[in-house]
Design a protein around this motif. Structure first.
Motif, PDB file in Angstrom:
ATOM      1  N   ASP A  80       0.772  -0.950   0.477  1.00 32.95           N
ATOM      2  CA  ASP A  80      -0.083   0.056  -0.140  1.00 32.95           C
ATOM      3  C   ASP A  80       0.675   1.385   0.009  1.00 32.95           C
ATOM      4  O   ASP A  80       0.161   2.328   0.490  1.00 32.95           O
ATOM      5  CB  ASP A  80      -0.581  -0.062   1.507  1.00 32.95           C
ATOM      6  CG  ASP A  80      -2.252  -0.601   0.989  1.00 32.95           C
ATOM      7  OD1 ASP A  80      -2.401  -1.625  -0.402  1.00 32.95           O
ATOM      8  OD2 ASP A  80      -2.712  -1.228   1.928  1.00 32.95           O
ATOM      9  N   HIS A  81       2.191   0.853  -0.200  1.00 37.58           N
ATOM     10  CA  HIS A  81       3.041   2.352  -0.209  1.00 37.58           C
ATOM     11  C   HIS A  81       2.679   3.327  -0.958  1.00 37.58           C
ATOM     12  O   HIS A  81       3.520   4.071  -2.080  1.00 37.58           O
ATOM     13  CB  HIS A  81       4.256   2.199   0.306  1.00 37.58           C
ATOM     14  CG  HIS A  81       4.604   2.444   2.074  1.00 37.58           C
ATOM     15  ND1 HIS A  81       5.743   2.166   2.564  1.00 37.58           N
ATOM     16  CD2 HIS A  81       3.381   1.768   2.456  1.00 37.58           C
ATOM     17  CE1 HIS A  81       5.181   2.222   4.320  1.00 37.58           C
ATOM     18  NE2 HIS A  81       3.613   2.288   3.968  1.00 37.58           N
ATOM     19  N   GLY A  82       2.229   2.522  -2.547  1.00 34.93           N
ATOM     20  CA  GLY A  82       2.162   3.401  -4.332  1.00 34.93           C
ATOM     21  C   GLY A  82       3.608   2.478  -4.436  1.00 34.93           C
ATOM     22  O   GLY A  82       3.250   3.154  -6.202  1.00 34.93           O
ATOM     23  N   LYS A  83       3.155   1.052  -4.505  1.00 34.96           N
ATOM     24  CA  LYS A  83       4.371   0.374  -6.283  1.00 34.96           C
ATOM     25  C   LYS A  83       3.813   0.342  -7.008  1.00 34.96           C
ATOM     26  O   LYS A  83       4.536   0.697  -8.133  1.00 34.96           O
ATOM     27  CB  LYS A  83       4.682  -1.319  -5.601  1.00 34.96           C
ATOM     28  CG  LYS A  83       5.779  -1.436  -4.584  1.00 34.96           C
ATOM     29  CD  LYS A  83       6.482  -2.300  -3.537  1.00 34.96           C
ATOM     30  CE  LYS A  83       5.036  -3.339  -3.105  1.00 34.96           C
ATOM     31  NZ  LYS A  83       4.139  -2.673  -2.056  1.00 34.96           N
ATOM     32  N   THR A  84       2.344   0.115  -7.406  1.00 32.61           N
ATOM     33  CA  THR A  84       1.610   0.054  -8.068  1.00 32.61           C
ATOM     34  C   THR A  84       0.652   1.080  -8.877  1.00 32.61           C
ATOM     35  O   THR A  84       1.344   1.080 -10.080  1.00 32.61           O
ATOM     36  CB  THR A  84       0.216  -1.040  -8.055  1.00 32.61           C
ATOM     37  OG1 THR A  84       0.660  -2.491  -7.327  1.00 32.61           O
ATOM     38  CG2 THR A  84      -1.014  -1.503  -9.353  1.00 32.61           C
ATOM     39  N   SER A  85       0.880   1.835  -7.943  1.00 32.24           N
ATOM     40  CA  SER A  85       0.390   3.240  -8.462  1.00 32.24           C
ATOM     41  C   SER A  85       1.335   4.012  -9.952  1.00 32.24           C
ATOM     42  O   SER A  85       1.515   4.744 -10.604  1.00 32.24           O
ATOM     43  CB  SER A  85       0.117   4.787  -7.431  1.00 32.24           C
ATOM     44  OG  SER A  85      -0.572   3.709  -6.742  1.00 32.24           O
ATOM     45  N   ASN A 181       6.935   8.795  -0.847  1.00 31.53           N
ATOM     46  CA  ASN A 181       5.485   8.736  -1.788  1.00 31.53           C
ATOM     47  C   ASN A 181       4.799   9.184  -1.786  1.00 31.53           C
ATOM     48  O   ASN A 181       4.142   9.454  -0.297  1.00 31.53           O
ATOM     49  CB  ASN A 181       5.511   7.211  -2.251  1.00 31.53           C
ATOM     50  CG  ASN A 181       4.520   7.354  -3.736  1.00 31.53           C
ATOM     51  OD1 ASN A 181       4.103   8.837  -4.432  1.00 31.53           O
ATOM     52  ND2 ASN A 181       3.519   6.150  -2.880  1.00 31.53           N
ATOM     53  N   LYS A 182       3.740   9.622  -2.112  1.00 32.22           N
ATOM     54  CA  LYS A 182       2.170   9.956  -0.711  1.00 32.22           C
ATOM     55  C   LYS A 182       2.665  11.471  -0.233  1.00 32.22           C
ATOM     56  O   LYS A 182       1.957  12.021   0.415  1.00 32.22           O
ATOM     57  CB  LYS A 182       1.402   9.639   0.331  1.00 32.22           C
ATOM     58  CG  LYS A 182       1.412   7.709  -0.690  1.00 32.22           C
ATOM     59  CD  LYS A 182      -0.011   7.038  -0.224  1.00 32.22           C
ATOM     60  CE  LYS A 182       0.210   5.400  -0.535  1.00 32.22           C
ATOM     61  NZ  LYS A 182      -0.826   4.977   0.433  1.00 32.22           N
ATOM     62  N   ASP A 184       1.624  14.514  -1.099  1.00 27.84           N
ATOM     63  CA  ASP A 184       0.135  15.225  -1.781  1.00 27.84           C
ATOM     64  C   ASP A 184      -0.377  14.805  -0.729  1.00 27.84           C
ATOM     65  O   ASP A 184      -1.576  15.968  -0.110  1.00 27.84           O
ATOM     66  CB  ASP A 184      -0.512  14.798  -2.767  1.00 27.84           C
ATOM     67  CG  ASP A 184      -0.964  13.002  -3.346  1.00 27.84           C
ATOM     68  OD1 ASP A 184      -2.033  12.499  -2.921  1.00 27.84           O
ATOM     69  OD2 ASP A 184      -0.295  12.672  -2.953  1.00 27.84           O
ATOM     70  N   LYS A 185      -0.424  14.287   0.547  1.00 27.76           N
ATOM     71  CA  LYS A 185      -1.670  13.661   1.500  1.00 27.76           C
ATOM     72  C   LYS A 185      -1.095  14.112   2.431  1.00 27.76           C
ATOM     73  O   LYS A 185      -0.240  14.757   2.853  1.00 27.76           O
ATOM     74  CB  LYS A 185      -1.140  11.943   1.761  1.00 27.76           C
ATOM     75  CG  LYS A 185      -1.718  11.052   1.184  1.00 27.76           C
ATOM     76  CD  LYS A 185      -2.002   9.511   1.490  1.00 27.76           C
ATOM     77  CE  LYS A 185      -3.203   9.571   2.704  1.00 27.76           C
ATOM     78  NZ  LYS A 185      -2.944   7.804   3.065  1.00 27.76           N
ATOM     79  N   SER A 217       4.718  12.182  -5.484  1.00 29.92           N
ATOM     80  CA  SER A 217       3.006  11.174  -6.138  1.00 29.92           C
ATOM     81  C   SER A 217       3.146  10.499  -6.335  1.00 29.92           C
ATOM     82  O   SER A 217       3.006  10.827  -8.212  1.00 29.92           O
ATOM     83  CB  SER A 217       2.462  13.111  -5.666  1.00 29.92           C
ATOM     84  OG  SER A 217       0.763  12.117  -5.792  1.00 29.92           O
ATOM     85  N   ALA A 218       2.801   9.410  -6.733  1.00 33.93           N
ATOM     86  CA  ALA A 218       2.847   8.391  -7.841  1.00 33.93           C
ATOM     87  C   ALA A 218       1.192   8.774  -8.110  1.00 33.93           C
ATOM     88  O   ALA A 218       1.042   8.820  -9.657  1.00 33.93           O
ATOM     89  CB  ALA A 218       2.845   6.769  -7.694  1.00 33.93           C
ATOM     90  N   LEU A 219       0.210   9.029  -7.279  1.00 36.66           N
ATOM     91  CA  LEU A 219      -1.105   9.278  -7.492  1.00 36.66           C
ATOM     92  C   LEU A 219      -1.097  10.723  -8.418  1.00 36.66           C
ATOM     93  O   LEU A 219      -0.940  10.534  -9.668  1.00 36.66           O
ATOM     94  CB  LEU A 219      -1.964   9.804  -6.688  1.00 36.66           C
ATOM     95  CG  LEU A 219      -3.199  10.023  -6.337  1.00 36.66           C
ATOM     96  CD1 LEU A 219      -3.734   7.904  -6.736  1.00 36.66           C
ATOM     97  CD2 LEU A 219      -4.298   9.834  -5.297  1.00 36.66           C
TER      98      LEU A 219
HETATM   99  P1  GDP Z   1       1.391  -0.901  -3.517  1.00 36.40           P
HETATM  100  O1  GDP Z   1       0.402  -1.720  -2.654  1.00 36.40           O
HETATM  101  O2  GDP Z   1       2.462  -0.696  -3.115  1.00 36.40           O
HETATM  102  O3  GDP Z   1       1.278  -1.557  -4.477  1.00 36.40           O
HETATM  103  O4  GDP Z   1       0.487   0.267  -3.254  1.00 36.40           O
HETATM  104  P2  GDP Z   1      -0.723   1.116  -4.782  1.00 36.40           P
HETATM  105  O5  GDP Z   1      -0.226   1.287  -5.607  1.00 36.40           O
HETATM  106  O6  GDP Z   1      -2.161  -0.158  -5.160  1.00 36.40           O
HETATM  107  O7  GDP Z   1      -1.302   2.060  -3.901  1.00 36.40           O
HETATM  108  C1  GDP Z   1      -2.199   1.765  -2.027  1.00 36.40           C
HETATM  109  C2  GDP Z   1      -3.238   3.195  -2.279  1.00 36.40           C
HETATM  110  O8  GDP Z   1      -2.518   3.800  -2.064  1.00 36.40           O
HETATM  111  C3  GDP Z   1      -3.687   2.897  -3.599  1.00 36.40           C
HETATM  112  O9  GDP Z   1      -5.322   3.556  -3.106  1.00 36.40           O
HETATM  113  C4  GDP Z   1      -3.568   4.425  -3.770  1.00 36.40           C
HETATM  114  O10 GDP Z   1      -4.339   5.308  -4.762  1.00 36.40           O
HETATM  115  C5  GDP Z   1      -2.838   5.143  -2.870  1.00 36.40           C
HETATM  116  N1  GDP Z   1      -1.374   6.069  -3.777  1.00 36.40           N
HETATM  117  C6  GDP Z   1      -0.844   5.142  -3.871  1.00 36.40           C
HETATM  118  N2  GDP Z   1       0.735   6.451  -4.272  1.00 36.40           N
HETATM  119  C7  GDP Z   1      -0.588   7.906  -3.998  1.00 36.40           C
HETATM  120  C8  GDP Z   1      -0.125   9.095  -3.905  1.00 36.40           C
HETATM  121  O11 GDP Z   1       0.985   9.069  -4.336  1.00 36.40           O
HETATM  122  N3  GDP Z   1      -0.889   9.817  -2.893  1.00 36.40           N
HETATM  123  C9  GDP Z   1      -1.998   9.532  -2.458  1.00 36.40           C
HETATM  124  N4  GDP Z   1      -2.495  10.719  -2.095  1.00 36.40           N
HETATM  125  N5  GDP Z   1      -2.068   8.165  -2.818  1.00 36.40           N
HETATM  126  C10 GDP Z   1      -1.469   7.377  -3.741  1.00 36.40           C
END
Ligand code: GDP
Ligand code: MG
Length: 364
Positions: A80-85, A181-182, A184-185, A217-219
């Motif tokens: 959930d730290h944003g790898k896939t994003s 990452n993140k 923006d939060k 911010s990967a998002l």
């Molecule tokens: P993974 O488990 O590391 O692959 O994480 P995901 O890419 O699935 O991201 C987990 C959650 O964090 C998702 O709901 C994403 O939308 C959110 N997320 C990822 N990157 C960001 C970011 O840069 N900013 C914000 N606000 N949310 C993010």
């Protein structure tokens, strides 16, 4: 230059009889270096192992024919730290969607063009985020990744899988780039993450250390360009090279059985150029390369160093982490694959026979 024989002679004269693999204690190495007036470099044993591995991919006769090759990257980090994003954002924004109908199906890796040094340059992302894949490949002795991007969420900080990912990258001797990452939060605290990372030995470049850290911010895609530029900088320092003008060698990163096409495997070519029509051995599988597809699903005739390519024509499904190599004939390929299969079978029997008894069922 001092010959190997001369050094062996010197060791014998000191009453040291090196064994076949020439494992020497640090003290002996120091003594030899002093005798021959060579600077002692205190090599980290893991690094040495990785260097040996690298050399296995590159033969001696490649060394004067090397050309730069693109870096291969893995994204790791806590869930959930944003790898896939991050992977998604990079793929969406950087992979030319105009080509051959865009991305048709994932092959486990993709190429990205990054403007660097005034021209577009390629880097390759492995599409299987997560340290499991990385760890499993490493356990099989595969070393495909050149640079690890460790993603840490700025609102969550270092978590167990962050530490694990860092340990994997370090053990493999792979340089680390941190993507914080993140940002923006609400509640994002990148400085806190940097502090925590420095307390576990990753000192940010910004603070005089040697680990590049980019706040993203990967998002929203914020600063992802900076991250990619950092990737190219680190890659440039690594001087990643291979000899494109030889038979290909590399590693399987993904494989499966396709209903209509049979066994399908994605290779990363690590040295040489893989061509349609080549005969390959690949773990316990072998075959003649009938077709090659690139990361956009487009048919190609060949794939050079660092390039991921999907291969059709194997007789069996290999395993991720298996090495592949082009050989001279199908007979050689079959023989090598069979002896590999025998070897693996014996290994399994030895494992099962750990308690001393080999039964019929342990042979199954
Ligand atoms: P993974 O488990 O590391 O692959 O994480 P995901 O890419 O699935 O991201 C987990 C959650 O964090 C998702 O709901 C994403 O939308 C959110 N997320 C990822 N990157 C960001 C970011 O840069 N900013 C914000 N606000 N949310 C993010
Ligand atoms: Mg994910």
């Amino acid at each position: 230059a001092t010959s190997e024989g001369e050094i062996l002679g010197y060791l014998y004269s000191k009453g040291i009889k090196p064994d076949g693999v020439l494992k020497l204690s640090k003290d002996v190495v120091k003594m030899v270096c002093e005798e021959y007036d060579v600077e002692v470099i205190d090599a980290d044993p893991i690094r040495v192992e990785e260097m040996a591995k690298k050399k296995e991919i590159l033969d001696d006769d490649d060394l004067d024919k090397l050309e730069l090759r693109p870096p291969v990257l893995t994204i790791m980090g806590h869930v959930d730290h944003g790898k896939t994003s991050l992977l998604d954002y990079i793929r969406r924004s950087k992979v030319a969607a105009s080509e051959a109908g865009g991305i048709t199906q994932g092959i486990g890796a993709y190429r990205v063009q990054v403007p660097f040094d005034g021209k577009p340059q390629t880097c390759v992302f492995l599409d299987t985020p997560g340290h499991e894949a990385f760890g499993a490949m490493r356990a099989r002795g595969a070393r495909v990744t050149d640079i690890a991007i460790i993603v840490v969420a700025a609102d969550d900080g270092i978590q167990p899988q962050t530490t694990e990912a860092i340990a994997h990258a370090k053990a493999a001797g792979v340089p680390i780039i941190v993507a914080i990452n993140k940002i923006d939060k609400d509640g994002a605290n990148p400085d806190r993450v940097m502090q925590d990372l420095s307390s576990i030995g990753l000192m940010p470049e910004e603070w005089g250390g040697d680990i590049p850290m980019v706040k993203i911010s990967a998002l929203k895609g914020e600063n992802v360009d900076d991250l990619l530029e950092t990737v190219m900088l680190v890659s440039e320092l690594q001087e990643l090279k291979a000899n494109p003008n030889r038979n290909a060698k590399g590693t399987v990163i993904e494989a499966g059985l396709d209903k209509s096409r049979g066994p399908v495997a994605t290779f990363i070519v690590q040295n040489g150029t893989l061509k349609r029509g080549d005969i390959v051995v690949c773990g316990e599988a072998f075959g003649k390369v009938r077709a090659l597809f690139d990361d956009k699903g487009k048919r190609v005739d060949e794939a050079g160093p660092s390039i991921p390519v999907q291969v059709i024509g194997l007789n069996n499904v290999p395993l991720a982490g298996d090495e592949f190599e082009v050989v001279g004939s199908l007979d050689i390929a079959r023989e090598q694959a069979e002896s590999r299969a025998d070897y693996m079978r014996n290994e399994r029997i030895m494992e099962k026979a750990g308690d001393g008894m080999i039964t019929l069922s342990s042979l199954a």
